[in-house]
Motif scaffolding. Structure first.
Motif, PDB file in Angstrom:
ATOM      1  N   SER A  30       0.817  -1.220   0.000  1.00 15.28           N
ATOM      2  CA  SER A  30       0.000   0.000   0.000  1.00 15.28           C
ATOM      3  C   SER A  30       0.848   1.266   0.000  1.00 15.28           C
ATOM      4  N   ASN A  88       3.807  11.186  -6.420  1.00 12.18           N
ATOM      5  CA  ASN A  88       3.210   9.838  -6.423  1.00 12.18           C
ATOM      6  C   ASN A  88       2.707   9.521  -7.829  1.00 12.18           C
ATOM      7  N   SER A 170      -3.381  -3.607  -8.736  1.00 15.50           N
ATOM      8  CA  SER A 170      -3.446  -3.422  -7.283  1.00 15.50           C
ATOM      9  C   SER A 170      -4.318  -4.483  -6.601  1.00 15.50           C
ATOM     10  N   ALA A 197       2.834   1.765 -10.873  1.00  9.51           N
ATOM     11  CA  ALA A 197       2.894   2.138  -9.449  1.00  9.51           C
ATOM     12  C   ALA A 197       3.712   1.163  -8.600  1.00  9.51           C
ATOM     13  N   ASN A 218       5.875   4.392  -8.589  1.00  6.45           N
ATOM     14  CA  ASN A 218       6.256   4.873  -7.257  1.00  6.45           C
ATOM     15  C   ASN A 218       7.637   4.375  -6.857  1.00  6.45           C
TER      16      ASN A 218
HETATM   17  C1  LIG Z   1      -1.840   0.273  -9.755  1.00  4.53           C
HETATM   18  C2  LIG Z   1      -1.753   1.515  -8.921  1.00  4.53           C
HETATM   19  N1  LIG Z   1      -1.776   2.726  -9.517  1.00  4.53           N
HETATM   20  C3  LIG Z   1      -1.673   3.859  -8.828  1.00  4.53           C
HETATM   21  C4  LIG Z   1      -1.514   3.849  -7.475  1.00  4.53           C
HETATM   22  C5  LIG Z   1      -1.440   5.152  -6.746  1.00  4.53           C
HETATM   23  O1  LIG Z   1      -0.269   5.292  -6.000  1.00  4.53           O
HETATM   24  P1  LIG Z   1      -0.093   6.638  -5.165  1.00  4.53           P
HETATM   25  O2  LIG Z   1      -1.171   6.665  -4.136  1.00  4.53           O
HETATM   26  O3  LIG Z   1       1.261   6.541  -4.567  1.00  4.53           O
HETATM   27  O4  LIG Z   1      -0.244   7.746  -6.131  1.00  4.53           O
HETATM   28  C6  LIG Z   1      -1.480   2.627  -6.789  1.00  4.53           C
HETATM   29  C7  LIG Z   1      -1.329   2.574  -5.328  1.00  4.53           C
HETATM   30  O5  LIG Z   1      -1.252   1.570  -4.697  1.00  4.53           O
HETATM   31  C8  LIG Z   1      -1.605   1.433  -7.532  1.00  4.53           C
HETATM   32  O6  LIG Z   1      -1.594   0.230  -6.947  1.00  4.53           O
END
Ligand SMILES: Cc1ncc(COP(=O)(O)O)c(C=O)c1O
Length: 391
Positions: A30, A88, A170, A197, A218
């Motif tokens: 997360s 992010n 995710s 990410a 990220n």
């Molecule tokens: C596939 C995916 N995209 C985007 C994000 C967004 O990440 P952030 O909250 O760091 O912007 C996440 C966060 O877990 C993710 O799993």
């Protein structure tokens, strides 16, 4: 290494994290977690910034950012000129989607396992422009990566203008076949953005070889940089098109220059990325990848066995990396995400085990993370706790 998850040296590695020893933390995915030495560097940098803010933020910052971005370029296989730090992945993806022009009838495509905030980002742009969001459902459980690529590619048509494809999903922690999808989009002149990410630090990959139009990932997750460190890649030919979502002094200079200053902020997470990369490189990237995958694999098997659950993702590094899902046995049916979260909360209250739970395609799932600070016994503990709760 044949059996990379047991060994005294991993116990020493664990001591580098400041995580609460009372908590069984199985949710690196997360928000990540940062080793102590990187946090100490961040504190030093913050102290330096507060001693002379103008020297730090006005005169010497750019050199520090450039050094850190060079380390990111080497890790991800592209020139740092194609990269900009962003706080992010959400910010990176928003910047791209909101820089492009869409109009009525245009289709913005994303898979149903895509990240909620990114689906909403596409919806926000669609609402303003008259474009439409197309959610593509992918086969799940899946039998081959080709199956997913075929489904996504078949959904492309003359109205498709923009595609977001997750490198790792995710809710289901699945590695998606991005390369054939990127190639198919580029052949058809459709903008393609890879949502990476979770990918940096979890998977080895090369951005120049992947060659998407845009990619964002990220660094605060699997590279273990402090929170608020991510990166945006833009294919050099498209650099003139992309601006950050926030306009500031560098307006007009386009990508990546405009991203170097988007208003006063704390840049220490970006500067620390280099030392986070060095820290993991010191453990050995390949060793870390194989440890984490082997631990995720062990974890999903032991939890599935203890609760009588299922494993909807095939057992291979082609399908998952350092995160894995387990499906609850049929007697557990979360009707809503709120129900899943409530169960997750009860598990935490009773056993101090942190692990996310979700519902996707009507299936009730939990997602395990495996990072170098985790140990096999933690998954056994999770399995026993769930078994007791499900009795
Ligand atoms: C596939 C995916 N995209 C985007 C994000 C967004 O990440 P952030 O909250 O760091 O912007 C996440 C966060 O877990 C993710 O799993």
């Amino acid at each position: 290494m044949d059996n990379p998850i047991w060994g005294a040296d991993w116990a020493q590695v664990r001591a580098n994290w400041t995580l609460d020893p009372e908590v069984t933390f199985l949710n690196h995915g997360s928000f990540g977690a940062t080793p102590r030495c990187v946090l100490e560097l961040q504190s030093q940098l913050r102290a330096e910034m507060e001693r002379q803010p103008v020297l730090f933020l006005d005169r010497t910052l750019r050199g520090k950012l450039d050094q850190s971005l060079a380390a990111v370029g080497s890790l991800l296989g592209t020139s740092p000129k194609n990269l900009a730090f962003v706080p992010n992945a959400t910010y990176g993806i928003n910047s791209v989607v909101k820089s492009l022009d869409f109009g009525p009838g245009d289709e913005l495509l994303i898979v149903e396992h895509g990240y909620g905030a990114i689906i909403k980002t596409l919806q926000c742009v669609a609402d303003r422009t008259g474009a439409q969001v197309v959610l593509v459902s992918i086969p799940f459980p899946v039998e081959s990566p080709d199956e997913i690529a075929t489904v996504v590619i078949s959904a492309l048509n003359e109205r498709t203008r923009f595609v977001v494809i997750d490198q790792i999903t995710s809710p289901t922690a699945m590695i998606l076949p991005v390369k054939p999808i990127v190639d198919a989009c580029r052949e058809r002149g459709i903008y393609v953005m890879v949502d990476g990410a979770h990918a940096p630090g979890m998977l080895p990959f090369n951005l120049d070889a992947m060659a998407p139009d845009f990619w964002s990932g990220n660094l605060h997750k699997w590279v273990c940089a402090p929170k608020g460190a991510a990166v945006l890649y833009v294919r050099p030919e498209l650099a003139q098109r992309i601006e950050p979502v926030v306009t500031s002094h560098n307006f007009g200079m386009k990508f990546p220059e405009e991203f170097f200053w988007t208003g006063t902020d704390d840049p220490t997470p970006y500067i620390c990325v280099r030392s986070a990369i060095e820290f993991i490189a010191g453990l050995g990237w390949a060793r870390v990848h194989s440890h984490n995958h082997a631990l995720a694999r062990y974890g999903r098997r032991v939890v599935a066995e203890l609760i009588g659950g299922g494993l909807p993702v095939p057992d291979s590094t082609e399908y998952y990396g350092s995160m894995a899902i387990v499906e609850f046995p049929s007697k557990v049916k979360f009707k809503t995400i709120e129900e899943a979260r409530a169960f997750q909360g009860r598990l935490y209250e009773r056993y101090r085990i942190e692990v996310p739970m979700m519902v996707i395609d009507g299936r009730s799932l939990l997602r395990l993370s495996a990072q170098v600070y985790n140990a096999p016994g933690q998954y056994e503990r999770l399995g026993e706790a769930l078994r007791a709760m499900l009795k």
